[in-house]
Scaffold this active site. Structure first.
Site, mmCIF file in Angstrom:
data_model
loop_
_atom_site.group_PDB
_atom_site.id
_atom_site.type_symbol
_atom_site.label_atom_id
_atom_site.label_comp_id
_atom_site.label_asym_id
_atom_site.label_seq_id
_atom_site.Cartn_x
_atom_site.Cartn_y
_atom_site.Cartn_z
ATOM 1 N N HIS A 40 30.374 -94.773 106.173
ATOM 2 C CA HIS A 40 30.097 -94.168 104.874
ATOM 3 C C HIS A 40 29.014 -93.111 105.028
ATOM 4 O O HIS A 40 28.074 -93.275 105.796
ATOM 5 C CB HIS A 40 29.751 -95.186 103.778
ATOM 6 N N GLN A 225 36.113 -100.343 102.973
ATOM 7 C CA GLN A 225 37.558 -100.135 103.117
ATOM 8 C C GLN A 225 38.232 -100.015 101.735
ATOM 9 O O GLN A 225 37.601 -99.524 100.815
ATOM 10 C CB GLN A 225 38.197 -101.232 103.986
ATOM 11 N N VAL A 322 33.594 -93.212 111.576
ATOM 12 C CA VAL A 322 33.235 -94.086 112.695
ATOM 13 C C VAL A 322 33.853 -93.574 113.986
ATOM 14 O O VAL A 322 33.211 -93.537 115.025
ATOM 15 C CB VAL A 322 33.709 -95.536 112.408
ATOM 16 N N THR A 323 35.097 -93.144 113.922
ATOM 17 C CA THR A 323 35.829 -92.861 115.161
ATOM 18 C C THR A 323 36.053 -91.369 115.396
ATOM 19 O O THR A 323 36.417 -90.981 116.511
ATOM 20 C CB THR A 323 37.220 -93.519 115.101
ATOM 21 N N ARG A 325 38.508 -89.763 114.374
ATOM 22 C CA ARG A 325 39.956 -89.496 114.434
ATOM 23 C C ARG A 325 40.411 -88.675 113.231
ATOM 24 O O ARG A 325 39.926 -88.881 112.117
ATOM 25 C CB ARG A 325 40.731 -90.828 114.381
ATOM 26 N N PRO A 326 41.379 -87.741 113.426
ATOM 27 C CA PRO A 326 41.917 -87.036 112.260
ATOM 28 C C PRO A 326 42.641 -88.043 111.371
ATOM 29 O O PRO A 326 43.347 -88.914 111.869
ATOM 30 C CB PRO A 326 42.918 -86.041 112.867
HETATM 31 P P1 IMP Z 1 39.410 -102.868 111.655
HETATM 32 O O1 IMP Z 1 38.788 -103.060 110.325
HETATM 33 O O2 IMP Z 1 38.542 -102.145 112.639
HETATM 34 O O3 IMP Z 1 39.943 -104.156 112.217
HETATM 35 O O4 IMP Z 1 40.685 -101.902 111.470
HETATM 36 C C1 IMP Z 1 41.835 -102.334 110.745
HETATM 37 C C2 IMP Z 1 42.432 -101.181 109.951
HETATM 38 O O5 IMP Z 1 41.539 -100.815 108.918
HETATM 39 C C3 IMP Z 1 42.694 -99.922 110.776
HETATM 40 O O6 IMP Z 1 43.856 -99.290 110.265
HETATM 41 C C4 IMP Z 1 41.459 -99.079 110.470
HETATM 42 O O7 IMP Z 1 41.733 -97.699 110.657
HETATM 43 C C5 IMP Z 1 41.219 -99.433 109.028
HETATM 44 N N1 IMP Z 1 39.796 -99.263 108.623
HETATM 45 C C6 IMP Z 1 38.767 -100.076 108.914
HETATM 46 N N2 IMP Z 1 37.625 -99.627 108.355
HETATM 47 C C7 IMP Z 1 37.945 -98.506 107.701
HETATM 48 C C8 IMP Z 1 37.177 -97.601 106.894
HETATM 49 O O8 IMP Z 1 35.972 -97.734 106.667
HETATM 50 N N3 IMP Z 1 37.890 -96.563 106.385
HETATM 51 C C9 IMP Z 1 39.216 -96.399 106.585
HETATM 52 N N4 IMP Z 1 39.954 -97.227 107.316
HETATM 53 C C10 IMP Z 1 39.333 -98.266 107.871
#
Ligand code: IMP
Length: 456
Positions: A40, A225, A322-323, A325-326
């Protein structure tokens, strides 16, 4: 009273900004689920703070709580606190003793399993979120409270670590290192425990929050999320492993459902759709390699669509916090929002990023789906069924690029008329009033229609 902030789509709806804005009237901001997967961004005085674990309210001097429903990586926690301190802030962060700890083997196993799963991979953030919640449900987890007690910590690790090591080595055939070594883990996590104790950071979350409420304080419950990433109500298995929906706010903090239900539940909506990770997306525009199923085929969908997707991605800064990624992007998906409005019981909406769509000739919305020859208005329960849904679009006239700071200062009537038509359509369809409209990334770039802490 409480105000609960919930993402209504796939995360990244701009919750941080809304939390920050309404958080002015809050004394305590608590997260109730997730961990350092929750990128965030909070903008304050032109300063950008990128956080993944610490509640955004902590940037603005509120007490920030990580509730028992969270999974906490102490390394990230202290890194973020130290960085905020270096930048001159003095964050007050508390952690629930009932929250589970993300250990290095959880991260390692998250990566290993994602590789193994191939088509079923959720495209996780590899922060160890899923494996930690697995251990919580499997009654073999380590909780924050356990870090404070050397004997309990050692006992827990001695039980669980050999199992994890065997899983990595014997089932997945991987080599393991110190992330699977009991002594190393014990020493490192005892140090974290000592720091948590020294800084008096741990709390019994429900009691802590209820005491604040009883004292007349305003509490904000900050979801991470979004609804379609919810383990129960999302697009399983392409989900996170917790409950971002408003029910999670009660289980994940220890406040009763009646307490949360007497407050407000504000759904955060992005004016279009974005998604990091895999799984179907009926209103998707173009695609992103490695994340869009059958990307090669879909990229044949048309150059104009790809171009539009790239435009929205760049204008909206749609790259993972966090990552990096596009993100995949798409038009607003109303069946997804109707599902979210019901599952969360929204009392108000904040609709963000309408500035990103400014300047387009037309703006589309997936109004309903065609599913096996029938028109449906909400998401079907299985993701395979959702993958078979074709969006039926409605088209709205676009709105011009304007000085959005001025719009924010003047209020709702200054929002371009076509944008208001769009917003009112969403509000009518969800039978929920609009509380705020995000017109830019800055704190001042929000049109506030209603502040839930001030509503009767
Ligand atoms: P995890 O929460 O790392 O296990 O990821 C599970 C899924 O939730 C994946 O598709 C991630 O890309 C998505 N995800 C987790 N956290 C976020 C967030 O803060 N924003 C958008 N997608 C998220």
């Amino acid at each position: 009273m409480t105000v609960t902030i919930v993402g209504s789509q796939l995360g990244d709806e701009g919750k941080g900004g809304v939390v920050d804005l309404y958080g002015d009237a809050a004394d305590v901001v608590a997260r109730y689920q997730g961990g350092d997967n929750a990128g965030h961004t909070v903008v304050d005085d032109g300063e950008k703070y990128k956080l993944s674990l610490v509640p955004s309210g902590a940037v603005r001097g509120k007490v920030g709580v990580l509730g028992n429903g969270c999974v906490v990586n102490p390394e990230t926690l202290f890194d973020e606190i130290d960085t905020l301190r270096e930048r001159g802030l003095d964050p007050d962060v508390r952690v629930a003793e009932r929250a589970h700890v993300i250990l290095p083997y959880h991260r390692a196993l998250d990566g290993i399993e994602e590789e193994e799963k191939e088509d079923l991979a959720a495209g996780t953030t590899k922060r160890g979120i899923g494996p930690t919640y697995e251990d919580k449900a499997g009654r073999r987890g380590v909780r924050i409270g356990d870090l404070l007690d050397p004997e309990v910590l050692r006992e827990r690790l001695e039980y669980v670590v050999p199992q994890k090591k065997a899983l990595a080595e014997d089932v997945f055939g991987k080599e393991t290192g110190e992330e699977f070594d009991v002594d190393h883990l014990y020493d490192t996590y005892r140090e974290y425990g000592e720091r948590l104790a020294e800084e008096d950071m741990t709390v019994d979350c429900g009691t802590f929050l209820q005491d604040h409420i009883d004292d007349g304080d305003n509490v904000m419950l900050e979801g991470a999320q979004g609804t379609s990433l919810d383990i129960d109500h999302g697009v399983y298995p392409y989900v996170t492993s917790s409950n971002p929906t408003s029910g999670g706010a009660t289980v994940g903090t220890g406040l009763g459902p009646t307490v949360v239900g007497q407050g407000e539940v504000v759904g955060i909506v992005k004016a279009y759709l974005s998604r990091v990770g895999t799984g179907p997306l009926p209103t998707e525009l173009g695609g992103v390699e490695d994340q869009t199923p059958d990307y090669e085929d879909e990229s044949g969908a048309g150059e104009a669509e790809e171009e539009l997707a790239t435009y929205i991605r760049d204008e909206g800064g749609e790259y993972g916090t966090v990552t990096g990624r596009p993100r995949r992007v798409g038009w607003l998906d109303m069946p997804m929002l109707r599902h979210a409005a019901r599952a969360n019981g929204f009392t108000g909406l904040a609709i963000n990023h309408i500035d990103v769509l400014a300047g387009l000739d037309e703006v589309k919305v997936g109004h309903s789906y065609e599913f096996d020859g029938e028109e449906i208005f909400t998401m079907p329960p299985t993701t395979e069924q959702w993958g078979r849904c074709e969006a039926t679009f409605r088209t709205f006239d676009g709105w011009p690029e304007v000085d959005w700071s001025e719009v924010a200062a003047e209020g709702y009537e200054a929002v371009p008329e076509n944008a208001r038509t769009y917003l009112e359509y969403v509000s009518d369809e969800l039978d929920t009033p609009i509380y705020a409209i995000g017109v830019g990334p800055g704190r001042e770039e929000t049109v506030i229609v209603e502040n839930p802490y001030e509503s009767p």
